[in-house]
Design an enzyme around this catalytic site. Structure first.
Site, PDB file in Angstrom:
ATOM      1  N   THR A 125      40.986  15.142 -48.108  1.00 18.54           N
ATOM      2  CA  THR A 125      41.593  13.948 -47.509  1.00 18.54           C
ATOM      3  C   THR A 125      43.087  14.149 -47.320  1.00 18.54           C
ATOM      4  O   THR A 125      43.731  14.873 -48.098  1.00 18.54           O
ATOM      5  CB  THR A 125      41.348  12.723 -48.413  1.00 18.54           C
ATOM      6  OG1 THR A 125      42.211  11.657 -47.992  1.00 18.54           O
ATOM      7  CG2 THR A 125      41.648  13.000 -49.874  1.00 18.54           C
ATOM      8  N   ASP A 126      43.652  13.459 -46.327  1.00 17.76           N
ATOM      9  CA  ASP A 126      45.104  13.528 -46.117  1.00 17.76           C
ATOM     10  C   ASP A 126      45.865  12.812 -47.234  1.00 17.76           C
ATOM     11  O   ASP A 126      47.082  12.937 -47.333  1.00 17.76           O
ATOM     12  CB  ASP A 126      45.479  12.946 -44.742  1.00 17.76           C
ATOM     13  CG  ASP A 126      45.142  11.464 -44.591  1.00 17.76           C
ATOM     14  OD1 ASP A 126      44.497  10.882 -45.487  1.00 17.76           O
ATOM     15  OD2 ASP A 126      45.530  10.886 -43.556  1.00 17.76           O
ATOM     16  N   GLU A 127      45.137  12.065 -48.076  1.00 21.96           N
ATOM     17  CA  GLU A 127      45.824  11.329 -49.149  1.00 21.96           C
ATOM     18  C   GLU A 127      46.449  12.276 -50.170  1.00 21.96           C
ATOM     19  O   GLU A 127      47.274  11.866 -50.977  1.00 21.96           O
ATOM     20  CB  GLU A 127      44.870  10.321 -49.816  1.00 21.96           C
ATOM     21  CG  GLU A 127      44.323   9.348 -48.788  1.00 21.96           C
ATOM     22  CD  GLU A 127      43.632   8.124 -49.356  1.00 21.96           C
ATOM     23  OE1 GLU A 127      43.906   7.749 -50.496  1.00 21.96           O
ATOM     24  OE2 GLU A 127      42.814   7.536 -48.621  1.00 21.96           O
ATOM     25  N   TYR A 153      42.313   8.400 -57.262  1.00 26.86           N
ATOM     26  CA  TYR A 153      41.444   9.017 -56.244  1.00 26.86           C
ATOM     27  C   TYR A 153      42.125  10.226 -55.624  1.00 26.86           C
ATOM     28  O   TYR A 153      41.570  11.329 -55.608  1.00 26.86           O
ATOM     29  CB  TYR A 153      41.094   7.992 -55.151  1.00 26.86           C
ATOM     30  CG  TYR A 153      40.540   8.625 -53.884  1.00 26.86           C
ATOM     31  CD1 TYR A 153      39.294   9.251 -53.881  1.00 26.86           C
ATOM     32  CD2 TYR A 153      41.275   8.624 -52.689  1.00 26.86           C
ATOM     33  CE1 TYR A 153      38.794   9.852 -52.714  1.00 26.86           C
ATOM     34  CE2 TYR A 153      40.781   9.214 -51.537  1.00 26.86           C
ATOM     35  CZ  TYR A 153      39.543   9.821 -51.555  1.00 26.86           C
ATOM     36  OH  TYR A 153      39.050  10.428 -50.414  1.00 26.86           O
ATOM     37  N   LYS A 157      41.164  14.284 -55.751  1.00 21.40           N
ATOM     38  CA  LYS A 157      40.887  15.092 -54.549  1.00 21.40           C
ATOM     39  C   LYS A 157      41.881  16.256 -54.452  1.00 21.40           C
ATOM     40  O   LYS A 157      41.523  17.364 -54.042  1.00 21.40           O
ATOM     41  CB  LYS A 157      40.968  14.221 -53.292  1.00 21.40           C
ATOM     42  CG  LYS A 157      39.883  13.176 -53.168  1.00 21.40           C
ATOM     43  CD  LYS A 157      38.479  13.747 -52.991  1.00 21.40           C
ATOM     44  CE  LYS A 157      38.284  14.386 -51.636  1.00 21.40           C
ATOM     45  NZ  LYS A 157      36.873  14.855 -51.470  1.00 21.40           N
ATOM     46  N   PRO A 208      41.084 -10.463 -46.424  1.00 21.56           N
ATOM     47  CA  PRO A 208      42.154 -10.196 -47.408  1.00 21.56           C
ATOM     48  C   PRO A 208      42.996  -8.973 -47.049  1.00 21.56           C
ATOM     49  O   PRO A 208      42.583  -7.833 -47.242  1.00 21.56           O
ATOM     50  CB  PRO A 208      41.361  -9.939 -48.705  1.00 21.56           C
ATOM     51  CG  PRO A 208      40.045  -9.388 -48.235  1.00 21.56           C
ATOM     52  CD  PRO A 208      39.768  -9.969 -46.879  1.00 21.56           C
ATOM     53  N   VAL A 209      44.194  -9.213 -46.545  1.00 19.84           N
ATOM     54  CA  VAL A 209      45.097  -8.112 -46.182  1.00 19.84           C
ATOM     55  C   VAL A 209      46.075  -7.900 -47.342  1.00 19.84           C
ATOM     56  O   VAL A 209      46.746  -8.840 -47.778  1.00 19.84           O
ATOM     57  CB  VAL A 209      45.856  -8.451 -44.879  1.00 19.84           C
ATOM     58  CG1 VAL A 209      46.933  -7.421 -44.592  1.00 19.84           C
ATOM     59  CG2 VAL A 209      44.869  -8.543 -43.718  1.00 19.84           C
TER      60      VAL A 209
HETATM   61  P1  NAD Z   1      31.158   7.509 -49.460  1.00 19.04           P
HETATM   62  O1  NAD Z   1      31.645   6.845 -50.706  1.00 19.04           O
HETATM   63  O2  NAD Z   1      30.648   6.675 -48.340  1.00 19.04           O
HETATM   64  O3  NAD Z   1      30.011   8.562 -49.822  1.00 19.04           O
HETATM   65  C1  NAD Z   1      30.077   9.386 -50.950  1.00 19.04           C
HETATM   66  C2  NAD Z   1      28.654   9.830 -51.272  1.00 19.04           C
HETATM   67  O4  NAD Z   1      28.718  10.714 -52.407  1.00 19.04           O
HETATM   68  C3  NAD Z   1      27.730   8.679 -51.664  1.00 19.04           C
HETATM   69  O5  NAD Z   1      26.505   8.793 -50.964  1.00 19.04           O
HETATM   70  C4  NAD Z   1      27.518   8.860 -53.164  1.00 19.04           C
HETATM   71  O6  NAD Z   1      26.229   8.436 -53.607  1.00 19.04           O
HETATM   72  C5  NAD Z   1      27.681  10.360 -53.305  1.00 19.04           C
HETATM   73  N1  NAD Z   1      28.086  10.752 -54.671  1.00 19.04           N
HETATM   74  C6  NAD Z   1      29.035  10.169 -55.435  1.00 19.04           C
HETATM   75  N2  NAD Z   1      29.087  10.790 -56.628  1.00 19.04           N
HETATM   76  C7  NAD Z   1      28.177  11.793 -56.601  1.00 19.04           C
HETATM   77  C8  NAD Z   1      27.776  12.782 -57.521  1.00 19.04           C
HETATM   78  N3  NAD Z   1      28.323  12.865 -58.750  1.00 19.04           N
HETATM   79  N4  NAD Z   1      26.809  13.657 -57.156  1.00 19.04           N
HETATM   80  C9  NAD Z   1      26.235  13.579 -55.922  1.00 19.04           C
HETATM   81  N5  NAD Z   1      26.558  12.644 -55.024  1.00 19.04           N
HETATM   82  C10 NAD Z   1      27.522  11.766 -55.356  1.00 19.04           C
HETATM   83  O7  NAD Z   1      32.376   8.420 -48.996  1.00 19.04           O
HETATM   84  P2  NAD Z   1      32.778   8.935 -47.546  1.00 19.04           P
HETATM   85  O8  NAD Z   1      33.728   7.994 -46.961  1.00 19.04           O
HETATM   86  O9  NAD Z   1      31.559   9.306 -46.814  1.00 19.04           O
HETATM   87  O10 NAD Z   1      33.592  10.254 -47.933  1.00 19.04           O
HETATM   88  C11 NAD Z   1      32.954  11.517 -47.988  1.00 19.04           C
HETATM   89  C12 NAD Z   1      33.992  12.569 -48.308  1.00 19.04           C
HETATM   90  O11 NAD Z   1      35.000  12.571 -47.313  1.00 19.04           O
HETATM   91  C13 NAD Z   1      34.698  12.352 -49.638  1.00 19.04           C
HETATM   92  O12 NAD Z   1      34.890  13.601 -50.247  1.00 19.04           O
HETATM   93  C14 NAD Z   1      36.033  11.743 -49.235  1.00 19.04           C
HETATM   94  O13 NAD Z   1      37.027  12.067 -50.169  1.00 19.04           O
HETATM   95  C15 NAD Z   1      36.275  12.435 -47.909  1.00 19.04           C
HETATM   96  N6  NAD Z   1      37.107  11.699 -46.947  1.00 19.04           N
HETATM   97  C16 NAD Z   1      36.808  10.420 -46.605  1.00 19.04           C
HETATM   98  C17 NAD Z   1      37.586   9.767 -45.663  1.00 19.04           C
HETATM   99  C18 NAD Z   1      37.282   8.361 -45.219  1.00 19.04           C
HETATM  100  O14 NAD Z   1      38.043   7.775 -44.457  1.00 19.04           O
HETATM  101  N7  NAD Z   1      36.156   7.770 -45.606  1.00 19.04           N
HETATM  102  C19 NAD Z   1      38.682  10.416 -45.083  1.00 19.04           C
HETATM  103  C20 NAD Z   1      38.960  11.736 -45.465  1.00 19.04           C
HETATM  104  C21 NAD Z   1      38.167  12.355 -46.392  1.00 19.04           C
HETATM  105  P1  TYD Z   2      40.714   1.695 -47.314  1.00 19.41           P
HETATM  106  O1  TYD Z   2      39.684   1.441 -46.271  1.00 19.41           O
HETATM  107  O2  TYD Z   2      40.404   1.382 -48.731  1.00 19.41           O
HETATM  108  O3  TYD Z   2      41.159   3.228 -47.138  1.00 19.41           O
HETATM  109  P2  TYD Z   2      42.374   4.049 -47.852  1.00 19.41           P
HETATM  110  O4  TYD Z   2      42.914   3.253 -48.953  1.00 19.41           O
HETATM  111  O5  TYD Z   2      41.687   5.273 -48.316  1.00 19.41           O
HETATM  112  O6  TYD Z   2      43.367   4.297 -46.759  1.00 19.41           O
HETATM  113  O7  TYD Z   2      42.026   0.892 -46.928  1.00 19.41           O
HETATM  114  C1  TYD Z   2      42.696   1.097 -45.699  1.00 19.41           C
HETATM  115  C2  TYD Z   2      43.948   0.256 -45.718  1.00 19.41           C
HETATM  116  O8  TYD Z   2      43.590  -1.122 -45.716  1.00 19.41           O
HETATM  117  C3  TYD Z   2      44.807   0.459 -46.950  1.00 19.41           C
HETATM  118  O9  TYD Z   2      46.188   0.391 -46.582  1.00 19.41           O
HETATM  119  C4  TYD Z   2      44.458  -0.719 -47.836  1.00 19.41           C
HETATM  120  C5  TYD Z   2      44.133  -1.812 -46.846  1.00 19.41           C
HETATM  121  N1  TYD Z   2      43.126  -2.811 -47.267  1.00 19.41           N
HETATM  122  C6  TYD Z   2      43.419  -4.170 -47.181  1.00 19.41           C
HETATM  123  O10 TYD Z   2      44.511  -4.580 -46.760  1.00 19.41           O
HETATM  124  N2  TYD Z   2      42.455  -5.065 -47.582  1.00 19.41           N
HETATM  125  C7  TYD Z   2      41.242  -4.656 -48.048  1.00 19.41           C
HETATM  126  O11 TYD Z   2      40.411  -5.531 -48.423  1.00 19.41           O
HETATM  127  C8  TYD Z   2      40.952  -3.260 -48.107  1.00 19.41           C
HETATM  128  C9  TYD Z   2      39.632  -2.779 -48.626  1.00 19.41           C
HETATM  129  C10 TYD Z   2      41.929  -2.361 -47.703  1.00 19.41           C
END
Ligand code: NAD
Ligand code: TYD
Length: 339
Positions: A125-127, A153, A157, A208-209
């Site tokens: 992740t870019d985080e 988190y 990562k 909720p922002v």
């Molecule tokens: P998600 O939470 O929707 O899915 C995660 C999945 O992993 C779930 O199905 C969960 O059951 C499974 N999981 C959790 N713990 C586990 C374990 N111990 N063993 C096996 N499976 C397990 O997450 P996502 O948004 O699909 O993210 C997927 C990946 O992409 C993550 O590594 C996240 O860090 C990365 N990522 C997400 C975003 C985003 O915007 N969502 C952006 C950049 C990177």
């Molecule tokens: P989120 O979807 O949790 O992704 P990330 O924190 O990984 O970027 O949140 C995106 C942005 O939205 C983040 O700045 C937090 C904000 N946010 C709210 O303002 N209200 C909410 O209820 C949630 C879930 C997120």
């Protein structure tokens, strides 16, 4: 080619499975997921009967189960999506993030070494770059920036990325890492910003922002992310990191207002609530490397992507209503009441 996709019942992992089955019908896909609160087997319903697809319920941090699976299946490629992924939950309870995101990644890499996997791809992740100030729109995340972290988190990562680089250098494990910006699209769990706001708006509930709503995220349609990972697997160089993002920066308030506009709901539903602890101000990816080296470019504009996403949530209310009517209610109550 036999590929293990972990976290395949989650948001991006499931979309990646669909992408791979569409684009690479010769590939054999084994999907693994622990089915935590975020994993949903129903998401994979439509591919469950495909000949070149199978599902295994397992925990990536369970060394015995993972080693047995690797011994049985002899994977060529491993793509690790499995993770605890929600920043707010990591603030409440970091432990499970360290176990899954760090130890789980280590277990998968140990098994990959032991059983001669040809490519281990870590979905990052870019985080892990921390955040950028709001008043410096000229700054972007590049692959050579220092790793830092604001939340448990992102710290977990970042640790996984560092371990993956160390396994490459020390043991020669053929690792690639991608670091993507915020994804949106079908099958995203409703605790995340965009689906949460869609669900609340449809129910005429407050949106909720956090804080002022000025925090900026760089939004990428999930299919563009999946295609980028596919390209890294095919042509990426081992030992390299690739940033993925499409210069699609929006403040949270802009995103929420867009959703309300498209659903025909009033802005009076917006409710400013207490800020997230350590809230990152701005994420913005510089995708020059993946563009120049692999020819990747995002294909979905935010206006189209958000319209398709909203339409998907309208058409698939069953999928998310089931989720938000269960234990999610307690989560929502705990996180949002008196915030
Ligand atoms: P998600 O939470 O929707 O899915 C995660 C999945 O992993 C779930 O199905 C969960 O059951 C499974 N999981 C959790 N713990 C586990 C374990 N111990 N063993 C096996 N499976 C397990 O997450 P996502 O948004 O699909 O993210 C997927 C990946 O992409 C993550 O590594 C996240 O860090 C990365 N990522 C997400 C975003 C985003 O915007 N969502 C952006 C950049 C990177
Ligand atoms: P989120 O979807 O949790 O992704 P990330 O924190 O990984 O970027 O949140 C995106 C942005 O939205 C983040 O700045 C937090 C904000 N946010 C709210 O303002 N209200 C909410 O209820 C949630 C879930 C997120």
């Amino acid at each position: 080619m036999k590929m293990l996709v972990t976290g395949a019942a989650g948001f991006i992992g499931s979309n990646f499975v669909f992408h791979m089955l569409d684009e690479h019908p010769d590939a054999q896909i084994v999907a693994l997921d622990a089915l935590t609160y975020a994993g949903n087997l129903e998401t994979l319903d439509k591919v469950m009967d495909e000949d070149n697809f199978s599902f295994v319920k397992a925990d990536i941090a369970d060394r015995e189960a993972v080693f047995q699976l690797f011994e049985d299946e002899k994977f060529d490629v491993v793509v690790n999506f499995a993770a605890e992924s929600h920043v707010d939950r990591s603030i409440e309870d970091p432990g499970v993030f360290l176990r899954t995101n760090i130890i789980g990644t280590q277990v998968l890499m140990d098994a990959s070494r032991e059983f001669g996997v040809q490519r281990f791809h870590q979905v990052g992740t870019d985080e892990v770059y921390g955040d950028l100030p709001l008043d410096r729109p000229d700054l972007f995340f590049t692959e050579d920036m220092n790793i830092t972290a604001s939340s448990p988190y992102s710290a977990s990562k970042a640790s996984a990325d560092l371990l993956a680089m160390a396994y490459h250098r020390t043991y020669g494990l053929p690792v690639t890492i991608s670091r993507c910006s915020n994804n949106y699209g079908p099958y995203q769990f409703p605790e995340k910003l965009i689906p949460l706001m869609i669900a609340n708006a449809l129910a005429d509930k407050p949106l909720p922002v956090y804080g002022t709503g000025e925090n900026v995220r760089d939004w990428l349609y999930v299919e563009d992310h999946c295609r980028a990972i596919d390209m890294v697997l095919q042509d990426g160089k081992v030992g390299e990191v690739y940033n993925i993002g499409g210069h699609n920066e929006k403040s949270n308030l802009e995103v929420v207002k867009t959703i309300l506009r498209q659903l025909g709901k009033p802005e009076s539903l917006i409710t400013f609530v207490g800020d997230r602890k350590g809230h990152d101000l701005r994420y913005a990816i510089d995708p020059t490397k993946i563009h120049n080296d692999l020819g990747w470019l995002p294909e979905t504009k935010f206006d189209d992507g958000i319209r398709m996403t909203i339409q998907w949530y309208l058409d698939n209310e069953d999928w998310w209503q089931k989720i938000i009517s269960g234990e999610y209610q307690q989560y929502y109550e705990k996180m949002y009441s008196n915030r």
